[in-house]
Motif scaffolding. Structure first.
Motif, short mmCIF file in Angstrom:
data_model
loop_
_atom_site.label_atom_id
_atom_site.label_comp_id
_atom_site.label_asym_id
_atom_site.label_seq_id
_atom_site.Cartn_x
_atom_site.Cartn_y
_atom_site.Cartn_z
N ALA A 221 12.96 -12.41 10.07
CA ALA A 221 13.14 -11.10 9.46
C ALA A 221 11.95 -10.89 8.54
CB ALA A 221 14.44 -11.07 8.66
N MET A 222 11.57 -9.64 8.37
CA MET A 222 10.37 -9.33 7.59
C MET A 222 10.69 -8.36 6.46
SD MET A 222 8.10 -11.14 9.10
CE MET A 222 6.63 -10.51 8.29
N GLY A 223 9.95 -8.54 5.38
CA GLY A 223 10.19 -7.66 4.23
C GLY A 223 8.90 -7.24 3.58
N TRP A 224 8.99 -6.18 2.80
CA TRP A 224 7.90 -5.72 1.93
C TRP A 224 8.41 -5.75 0.49
CZ3 TRP A 224 2.90 -4.84 3.24
CH2 TRP A 224 2.61 -4.64 4.58
N PHE A 225 7.58 -6.25 -0.39
CA PHE A 225 7.84 -6.26 -1.82
C PHE A 225 6.63 -5.65 -2.52
CE2 PHE A 225 11.62 -8.97 -2.47
CZ PHE A 225 11.84 -9.37 -1.16
N ARG A 226 6.79 -5.34 -3.80
CA ARG A 226 5.66 -4.84 -4.56
C ARG A 226 5.73 -5.33 -5.99
NH1 ARG A 226 7.21 1.64 -4.73
NH2 ARG A 226 8.98 1.48 -6.18
N GLN A 227 4.57 -5.39 -6.62
CA GLN A 227 4.50 -5.82 -8.02
C GLN A 227 3.51 -4.97 -8.76
OE1 GLN A 227 3.69 -10.01 -8.53
NE2 GLN A 227 4.53 -9.98 -10.59
N ALA A 228 4.01 -4.24 -9.74
CA ALA A 228 3.17 -3.41 -10.60
C ALA A 228 2.70 -4.25 -11.78
CB ALA A 228 3.96 -2.20 -11.09
N PRO A 229 1.60 -3.86 -12.43
CA PRO A 229 1.09 -4.63 -13.57
C PRO A 229 2.14 -4.78 -14.66
CG PRO A 229 -0.52 -3.02 -12.86
CD PRO A 229 0.72 -2.73 -12.08
N ASP B 138 4.72 4.38 -7.53
CA ASP B 138 4.60 3.48 -6.38
C ASP B 138 3.36 2.59 -6.47
OD1 ASP B 138 5.70 6.21 -4.34
OD2 ASP B 138 6.89 4.48 -4.98
N THR B 139 2.54 2.82 -7.48
CA THR B 139 1.34 2.00 -7.66
C THR B 139 1.71 0.55 -7.90
OG1 THR B 139 0.04 3.84 -8.54
CG2 THR B 139 -0.66 1.62 -9.14
N ALA B 140 1.15 -0.33 -7.08
CA ALA B 140 1.48 -1.76 -7.15
C ALA B 140 0.67 -2.51 -6.11
CB ALA B 140 2.97 -1.98 -6.90
N VAL B 141 0.73 -3.82 -6.20
CA VAL B 141 0.27 -4.67 -5.10
C VAL B 141 1.47 -4.86 -4.17
CG1 VAL B 141 -0.64 -6.91 -4.42
CG2 VAL B 141 -1.43 -5.82 -6.54
N TYR B 142 1.26 -4.60 -2.89
CA TYR B 142 2.32 -4.69 -1.90
C TYR B 142 2.16 -5.98 -1.08
CZ TYR B 142 4.03 -0.03 -2.91
OH TYR B 142 4.59 1.06 -3.54
N TYR B 143 3.28 -6.69 -0.95
CA TYR B 143 3.28 -7.97 -0.26
C TYR B 143 4.20 -7.93 0.97
CZ TYR B 143 1.33 -9.76 -4.63
OH TYR B 143 0.54 -9.99 -5.73
N CYS B 144 3.73 -8.54 2.01
CA CYS B 144 4.53 -8.76 3.22
C CYS B 144 5.14 -10.16 3.14
CB CYS B 144 3.60 -8.64 4.43
SG CYS B 144 4.36 -8.96 6.01
N ALA B 145 6.37 -10.32 3.62
CA ALA B 145 7.04 -11.61 3.54
C ALA B 145 7.89 -11.85 4.78
CB ALA B 145 7.90 -11.68 2.29
N ALA B 146 8.07 -13.11 5.12
CA ALA B 146 8.86 -13.50 6.30
C ALA B 146 10.01 -14.40 5.89
CB ALA B 146 7.98 -14.22 7.31
N ALA B 147 11.17 -14.16 6.49
CA ALA B 147 12.37 -14.93 6.18
C ALA B 147 12.95 -15.55 7.45
CB ALA B 147 13.41 -14.04 5.52
N SER B 148 13.22 -16.84 7.39
CA SER B 148 13.84 -17.52 8.54
C SER B 148 15.28 -17.08 8.70
CB SER B 148 13.76 -19.02 8.36
OG SER B 148 12.42 -19.45 8.25
#
Length: 124
Positions: A33-41, A90-100
């Motif tokens: 399964a795949m996800g998107w997360f984000r992190q603002a300063p 919505d300004t942030a660094v966006y990360y892709c992630a994978a879940a088993s």
């Protein structure tokens, strides 16, 4: 194991659109399964969206529901995040992630693998 590389970030005006891409390599993408997360300063990393292994189920954070769309192409080893009607928050660094195993879709600890992130900046 899977390696993830995000791309597609950039600077956009409020109301605009961006499409983020996540290129996967290694183990078969349909195993995750795949996800998107984000992190603002100055803030914690937060959940944005997730998609099941086959793409048949998606789940979004309330803050992006109706504006963002997550999708995947397992044959191409790609995951996407289409972002419309962007806002300065919505300004942030966006990360892709994978879940088993997609036990708790919005929890960071559910995800086993992470990309390096791509910056999205939305100007007002």
């Amino acid at each position: 194991q899977v390696q993830l590389v995000e791309s597609g970030g950039g600077l956009v005006q409020a109301g605009g659109s961006l499409r983020l891409s996540c290129a996967a390599s290694g183990r078969t993408l349909s195993s995750y399964a795949m996800g998107w997360f984000r992190q603002a300063p100055g803030k914690e990393r937060e959940f944005v969206a997730t998609i099941s292994r086959s793409g048949g189920m998606t789940y979004y954070a309330d803050s992006v529901k109706g504006r963002f769309t997550i999708s995947r192409d397992n044959a191409k080893y790609m995951v996407y995040l289409q972002m419309n009607s962007l806002k300065p928050e919505d300004t942030a660094v966006y990360y892709c992630a994978a879940a088993s195993a997609l036990t708790m879709p919005s929890r960071l600890t559910t995800y086993n693998y992470w990309g390096q992130g791509t910056q999205v900046t939305v100007s007002s």
